[in-house]
Design a protein around this motif. Structure first.
Motif, mmCIF file in Angstrom:
data_model
loop_
_atom_site.group_PDB
_atom_site.id
_atom_site.type_symbol
_atom_site.label_atom_id
_atom_site.label_comp_id
_atom_site.label_asym_id
_atom_site.label_seq_id
_atom_site.Cartn_x
_atom_site.Cartn_y
_atom_site.Cartn_z
ATOM 1 N N GLU A 76 -11.269 42.313 70.055
ATOM 2 C CA GLU A 76 -10.808 40.952 70.299
ATOM 3 C C GLU A 76 -11.446 40.388 71.562
ATOM 4 O OE1 GLU A 76 -7.705 43.688 72.174
ATOM 5 O OE2 GLU A 76 -8.979 43.638 70.382
ATOM 6 N N ARG B 72 -11.283 38.499 74.940
ATOM 7 C CA ARG B 72 -10.294 38.223 75.967
ATOM 8 C C ARG B 72 -10.988 37.622 77.177
ATOM 9 N NH1 ARG B 72 -5.710 42.706 76.373
ATOM 10 N NH2 ARG B 72 -4.651 40.854 77.160
ATOM 11 N N ARG C 196 -5.719 26.216 73.565
ATOM 12 C CA ARG C 196 -6.492 26.513 72.362
ATOM 13 C C ARG C 196 -7.924 26.835 72.780
ATOM 14 N NH1 ARG C 196 -2.932 22.308 71.392
ATOM 15 N NH2 ARG C 196 -1.753 22.376 69.419
ATOM 16 N N THR C 197 -8.482 27.893 72.227
ATOM 17 C CA THR C 197 -9.829 28.314 72.575
ATOM 18 C C THR C 197 -10.547 28.795 71.322
ATOM 19 O OG1 THR C 197 -9.114 29.029 74.771
ATOM 20 C CG2 THR C 197 -11.217 29.868 74.006
ATOM 21 N N THR D 266 -12.316 25.012 75.097
ATOM 22 C CA THR D 266 -10.907 25.292 75.380
ATOM 23 C C THR D 266 -10.193 23.992 75.739
ATOM 24 O OG1 THR D 266 -11.321 27.530 76.199
ATOM 25 C CG2 THR D 266 -9.302 26.475 76.942
ATOM 26 N N ALA E 53 -3.440 28.521 63.925
ATOM 27 C CA ALA E 53 -4.563 28.107 64.767
ATOM 28 C C ALA E 53 -5.793 27.893 63.895
ATOM 29 C CB ALA E 53 -4.853 29.174 65.822
ATOM 30 N N LEU F 133 -14.111 34.074 68.598
ATOM 31 C CA LEU F 133 -12.783 33.818 69.149
ATOM 32 C C LEU F 133 -12.179 32.565 68.541
ATOM 33 C CD1 LEU F 133 -10.587 34.424 71.288
ATOM 34 C CD2 LEU F 133 -11.933 33.073 72.901
ATOM 35 N N ARG G 231 -8.200 31.190 69.116
ATOM 36 C CA ARG G 231 -6.914 31.615 69.669
ATOM 37 C C ARG G 231 -6.105 30.409 70.115
ATOM 38 N NH1 ARG G 231 -8.028 35.359 74.365
ATOM 39 N NH2 ARG G 231 -8.426 33.425 75.491
ATOM 40 N N ARG G 232 -4.801 30.487 69.896
ATOM 41 C CA ARG G 232 -3.869 29.484 70.412
ATOM 42 C C ARG G 232 -2.707 30.223 71.068
ATOM 43 N NH1 ARG G 232 -1.477 25.742 66.033
ATOM 44 N NH2 ARG G 232 -0.084 27.513 65.694
ATOM 45 N N LEU G 233 -2.438 29.844 72.306
ATOM 46 C CA LEU G 233 -1.353 30.471 73.055
ATOM 47 C C LEU G 233 -0.342 29.409 73.447
ATOM 48 C CD1 LEU G 233 -3.428 32.768 75.441
ATOM 49 C CD2 LEU G 233 -2.305 33.412 73.311
#
Length: 491
Positions: A38, A40, A176-177, A227, A239, A268, A270-272
């Motif tokens: 993944e 990071r 969001r990235t 991002t 996402a 990548l 990703r949504r956090l």
């Protein structure tokens, strides 16, 4: 077993390497079935870049023999931070994906004989006397003298130890990235993103608007990354790139046409939602210690996470090894928390401050105007560079005094080669006496260019400097235990 490390990420692997350098063979337990893929962190920021060089690991990441150089600039709270006129700039950067850092550390750990076991999940432990018994899912338990929890922000080890993890949770923020591909004509000569209807989004900087934040840049690997951060915007559904595109439109007020990235990846997406800032109430419970994200979590803004965690490992490794080998003063292991927890508190503070500076709203805009005026002062930029690098805290070295005591050693000719063994060093311009009783654990190196002698701990922090040999003996005893009597010649 001497040490079981729960967690095979960068922090756990770095600790394993440090222990192995000191003659301890740890066992690293990683819950994942294999190496992580993944995406990071995208790089390293701070003193850890220089420390990797001093362990001979920097060259493995950059494939060059040239030493790292201080960064000419960085970011703080979406402000550009010009460091070109900052004296003794301590801020270093290295743009390398975390998975490459893990790959390098896995290879180094294997070279040092570290036992790394994938698919081993810690489910419990009990402490009794001089050992800790570690329970594993569907596997026999392991007994060791110490257990180190390097198992992340949701640390099972920390929870089982009953160590508190107070802090704050911000549920307002959604980030969001994604790796993306944009038309070549949208990328300017300086790498900025040319957005019709808005203007230019500068490369590798935080661009704040009254509606949120955008970060754009092409990484050294050639992959473009986009991002956004928004406040009080619901995150519905899965996402997706369409979700990211809608967020960009809200933040910039204009569309950015992008497509999925080319190639096989991994890519990548990703949504956090929300974020935590937390600090463990203590770093040790008997024979259990915490490391890295298990001890502290914070916003990723400014990229301080790996700098903080890897330096935790560099601090703990030699102390734990000395304790296990019976060469440590009783209080040495307790100095790990005493030294590293205040640094973590500083990181949680400045990441919260940066998060406040990038939030939307007219009051924040007014605050940013004032803060921008302060950044015109070299003293302010120097202060922030030291804060981001993690060098603004001086460790307590007892009665030892001097300009470098309690701080990382300055760059000296040949130092990066001398520090690769992880042993304490006494750098002496005259090669004089004073450390004979510690010859089994401290290397004395003549260094004519120094003004005065300097004692370095294995993490290269200066424990003593000067000409007072009584003070040197005190420092040697404080950090490396009582010396061994030297046999005297009968003549």
């Amino acid at each position: 077993m001497d040490v079981v490390i729960a967690g095979g990420g960068p922090n756990g692997l770095m600790l394993a390497c440090e222990l192995a350098l000191a003659g301890i063979r740890p066992v690293v337990l990683e819950r994942r079935a294999g190496p992580g893929t993944e995406q990071r962190a995208n790089g390293l920021v701070g003193q850890v870049v220089r420390m990797l060089h001093r362990r001979g690991l920097y060259e493995r990441l950059v494939e060059t023999a040239e030493p790292p150089q201080p960064a000419p600039g960085f970011l703080f709270g979406a402000f550009p931070l010009d460091l070109r006129d900052v004296p003794d700039n301590a801020l270093y950067t290295l743009m390398v994906p975390q998975r490459r850092i893990e790959q390098m550390l896995r290879k180094r750990a294997a070279e040092l004989g570290v036992d790394l076991r994938h698919g081993h999940e810690v489910t419990g432990f009990t402490q009794a006397g001089r050992s800790v018994t570690v329970q594993l899912r569907d596997r026999p338990p392991l007994e060791a003298r110490f257990l180190v929890g390097a198992d992340g922000g949701h640390s099972v080890v920390r929870k089982l130890a009953g160590i508190g993890f107070p802090g704050v949770t911000d549920d307002r923020v959604v980030s969001r990235t994604a790796h993306v591909s944009v038309p070549a004509e949208m990328i300017g000569a300086d790498g900025g993103l040319i957005v019709p209807g808005y203007g230019v989004v500068p490369p590798l900087r935080h661009l704040r608007t009254e509606h949120g934040l955008v970060v754009w840049g092409v990484l050294p690997s050639g992959t473009a990354m986009l991002t956004t951060m928004e406040w009080d915007q619901p995150a519905d559904g899965e996402a997706s790139l369409d979700d990211l595109a809608a967020s960009v439109r809200r933040v910039l007020g204009a569309d950015v046409p992008f497509e999925p990235p080319a190639g096989d990846g991994p890519h990548l997406l990703r949504r956090l939602s929300g974020g935590n800032t937390r600090l463990a109430t203590r770093y040790r419970d008997g024979r259990v210690l915490l490391l890295g994200d298990a001890a502290h979590v914070h916003s990723a803004i400014g990229g301080p996470g790996l700098n903080l965690g890897l330096q935790d490992a560099l601090n703990l490794g030699w102390k734990l090894a000395a304790h296990l080998r019976g060469r440590a003063p009783e209080e040495l292991l307790d100095s790990y928390e005493a030294e590293r927890r205040p640094v973590a508190a500083r990181v949680t503070m400045h990441t919260q401050a940066q998060s406040a500076l990038i939030a939307p709203g007219s009051q924040v805009t007014a605050l940013r105007e004032l803060f921008g005026e302060l950044l015109t002062l070299p003293s302010t930029r120097k202060h922030l560079a030291d804060l981001l690098a993690g060098t603004d805290i001086r460790y307590d070295m007892g009665t030892a005094t001097g300009p470098h005591v309690g701080r990382p050693a300055p760059d000296l000719p040949g130092l990066s080669e001398l520090t690769r063994t992880g042993r304490p060093l006494l750098l002496d311009p005259n090669g004089g006496p004073g450390a004979e009783e510690w010859a089994d654990r401290v290397d004395v190196v003549p260094m004519p260019g120094l003004e005065t002698a300097m004692l370095l701990r294995p993490d290269t922090y200066v424990a003593w400097e000067g000409t007072d040999r009584a003070g040197l003996r005190d420092a040697l005893t404080r950090w490396f235990g009582a010396g061994r009597p030297v046999a005297r010649s009968a003549h």
